[in-house]
Write a protein that holds these residues in place. Structure first.
Motif, mmCIF file in Angstrom:
data_model
loop_
_atom_site.group_PDB
_atom_site.id
_atom_site.type_symbol
_atom_site.label_atom_id
_atom_site.label_comp_id
_atom_site.label_asym_id
_atom_site.label_seq_id
_atom_site.Cartn_x
_atom_site.Cartn_y
_atom_site.Cartn_z
ATOM 1 N N TRP A 172 1.987 0.019 1.996
ATOM 2 C CA TRP A 172 2.447 0.979 0.994
ATOM 3 C C TRP A 172 3.975 0.970 0.894
ATOM 4 N N GLU A 173 4.640 0.716 2.008
ATOM 5 C CA GLU A 173 6.113 0.592 1.991
ATOM 6 C C GLU A 173 6.517 -0.585 1.102
ATOM 7 N N ALA A 174 5.814 -1.709 1.235
ATOM 8 C CA ALA A 174 6.088 -2.876 0.391
ATOM 9 C C ALA A 174 5.814 -2.550 -1.065
ATOM 10 N N PHE A 175 4.775 -1.784 -1.312
ATOM 11 C CA PHE A 175 4.440 -1.442 -2.705
ATOM 12 C C PHE A 175 5.469 -0.510 -3.328
ATOM 13 N N SER A 176 6.127 0.304 -2.528
ATOM 14 C CA SER A 176 7.101 1.254 -3.078
ATOM 15 C C SER A 176 8.249 0.558 -3.803
ATOM 16 N N THR A 177 8.466 -0.722 -3.521
ATOM 17 C CA THR A 177 9.514 -1.459 -4.235
ATOM 18 C C THR A 177 9.202 -1.552 -5.726
ATOM 19 N N VAL A 178 7.915 -1.529 -6.075
ATOM 20 C CA VAL A 178 7.522 -1.552 -7.490
ATOM 21 C C VAL A 178 8.063 -0.313 -8.194
ATOM 22 N N LEU A 179 7.982 0.821 -7.528
ATOM 23 C CA LEU A 179 8.435 2.077 -8.128
ATOM 24 C C LEU A 179 9.950 2.147 -8.249
ATOM 25 N N GLN A 180 10.654 1.390 -7.425
ATOM 26 C CA GLN A 180 12.118 1.348 -7.485
ATOM 27 C C GLN A 180 12.624 0.457 -8.605
ATOM 28 N N ASN A 181 11.776 -0.420 -9.094
ATOM 29 C CA ASN A 181 12.177 -1.420 -10.069
ATOM 30 C C ASN A 181 12.373 -0.790 -11.454
ATOM 31 N N PRO A 182 13.548 -0.921 -12.048
ATOM 32 C CA PRO A 182 13.778 -0.351 -13.379
ATOM 33 C C PRO A 182 12.954 -1.025 -14.477
ATOM 34 N N ASN A 183 12.428 -2.225 -14.227
ATOM 35 C CA ASN A 183 11.596 -2.908 -15.218
ATOM 36 C C ASN A 183 10.134 -2.481 -15.173
ATOM 37 N N SER A 184 9.748 -1.742 -14.150
ATOM 38 C CA SER A 184 8.365 -1.322 -14.023
ATOM 39 C C SER A 184 7.958 -0.441 -15.198
ATOM 40 N N ALA A 185 6.775 -0.703 -15.742
ATOM 41 C CA ALA A 185 6.256 0.091 -16.848
ATOM 42 C C ALA A 185 5.201 1.088 -16.374
ATOM 43 N N LEU A 186 4.933 1.132 -15.063
ATOM 44 C CA LEU A 186 3.875 2.002 -14.549
ATOM 45 C C LEU A 186 4.116 3.457 -14.917
ATOM 46 N N GLU A 187 3.117 4.048 -15.572
ATOM 47 C CA GLU A 187 3.159 5.455 -15.940
ATOM 48 C C GLU A 187 2.168 6.271 -15.120
ATOM 49 N N LYS A 188 1.105 5.603 -14.644
ATOM 50 C CA LYS A 188 0.087 6.296 -13.855
ATOM 51 C C LYS A 188 -0.283 5.427 -12.662
ATOM 52 N N LEU A 189 -0.214 6.011 -11.466
ATOM 53 C CA LEU A 189 -0.540 5.309 -10.237
ATOM 54 C C LEU A 189 -1.534 6.149 -9.451
ATOM 55 N N ASP A 190 -2.700 5.572 -9.186
ATOM 56 C CA ASP A 190 -3.761 6.255 -8.467
ATOM 57 C C ASP A 190 -3.832 5.701 -7.049
ATOM 58 N N LEU A 191 -3.446 6.521 -6.082
ATOM 59 C CA LEU A 191 -3.487 6.156 -4.664
ATOM 60 C C LEU A 191 -4.436 7.078 -3.907
ATOM 61 N N GLN A 192 -5.468 7.572 -4.565
ATOM 62 C CA GLN A 192 -6.403 8.502 -3.946
ATOM 63 C C GLN A 192 -7.201 7.842 -2.822
ATOM 64 N N SER A 193 -7.501 8.636 -1.809
ATOM 65 C CA SER A 193 -8.385 8.255 -0.704
ATOM 66 C C SER A 193 -7.953 6.972 0.002
ATOM 67 N N ASN A 194 -6.693 6.879 0.293
ATOM 68 C CA ASN A 194 -6.145 5.800 1.115
ATOM 69 C C ASN A 194 -5.657 6.423 2.413
ATOM 70 N N SER A 195 -5.180 5.631 3.317
ATOM 71 C CA SER A 195 -4.686 6.148 4.596
ATOM 72 C C SER A 195 -3.193 6.433 4.502
ATOM 73 N N ILE A 196 -2.829 7.267 3.567
ATOM 74 C CA ILE A 196 -1.422 7.580 3.329
ATOM 75 C C ILE A 196 -1.024 8.778 4.190
ATOM 76 N N ASN A 197 0.122 8.652 4.851
ATOM 77 C CA ASN A 197 0.607 9.705 5.754
ATOM 78 C C ASN A 197 1.995 10.171 5.305
ATOM 79 N N ASP A 198 2.603 11.023 6.099
ATOM 80 C CA ASP A 198 3.913 11.573 5.750
ATOM 81 C C ASP A 198 4.985 10.497 5.575
ATOM 82 N N GLY A 199 5.003 9.514 6.463
ATOM 83 C CA GLY A 199 5.999 8.445 6.355
ATOM 84 C C GLY A 199 5.884 7.695 5.036
ATOM 85 N N THR A 200 4.668 7.413 4.633
ATOM 86 C CA THR A 200 4.431 6.737 3.358
ATOM 87 C C THR A 200 4.857 7.628 2.197
#
Length: 157
Positions: free
Chosen positions: A60-88
């Motif tokens: 998920w840390e590697a994926f967060s680079t997508v959200l930092q990218n100014p060229n990203s067009a992502l408007e909706k991101l579904d990360l439901q029911s994953n093993s996401i914790n406070d650090g992520t």
């Protein structure tokens, strides 16, 4: 498989706008591969990555680079029911500081997120440390969702 698929996302002529990769058995390597492919993708608007429990904080840390990218067009991101914790959550929140596209981030079913993880979004969405910090806060994100959690969100989220 996944590496070959990532070439579809790398294609500048791709017209793919909506992609569902929920419950696909993804792991850190596949999420990193998808993240690398999305680095220059300016078409994909909706991505569903829910129920991929084998992805760890490193993926998920590697994926967060997508959200930092100014060229990203992502408007909706579904990360439901994953093993996401406070650090992520903190990493994801920090990656949204200068994001001007993402409107919805769905996080239901990630029970390891505590008030500390949610507080990171408070600082990103409305940083009140100074007038300029408030001005530069992320004003794009409209839906930050965790419907069935046992904790209370901080009031300023």
């Amino acid at each position: 498989g996944w590496i070959a698929f990532s070439f579809v996302l790398l294609n500048p002529h791709s017209v793919l706008e909506n992609l569902c990769l929920s419950s696909c058995g993804m792991n850190d390597e596949t999420v990193s591969s998808i993240a690398n492919a999305l680095t220059n993708n300016c078409r994909l608007r909706e991505l569903r990555l829910s129920s991929n429990d084998d992805v760890t904080a490193a993926g998920w840390e590697a994926f967060s680079t997508v959200l930092q990218n100014p060229n990203s067009a992502l408007e909706k991101l579904d990360l439901q029911s994953n093993s996401i914790n406070d650090g992520t959550m903190i990493s994801t929140a920090n990656s949204l500081v200068k994001n001007n596209k993402l409107k919805e981030l769905l996080l239901d079913g990630n029970y390891a997120i505590s008030a500390n993880g949610w507080a990171a979004f408070s600082r990103v969405l409305c940083n009140t440390s100074s007038i300029i910090a408030t001005y530069h806060s992320n004003h794009i994100l409209q839906k930050l969702c965790q419907e069935d959690m046992d904790i209370e969100l901080p009031e300023d989220i």
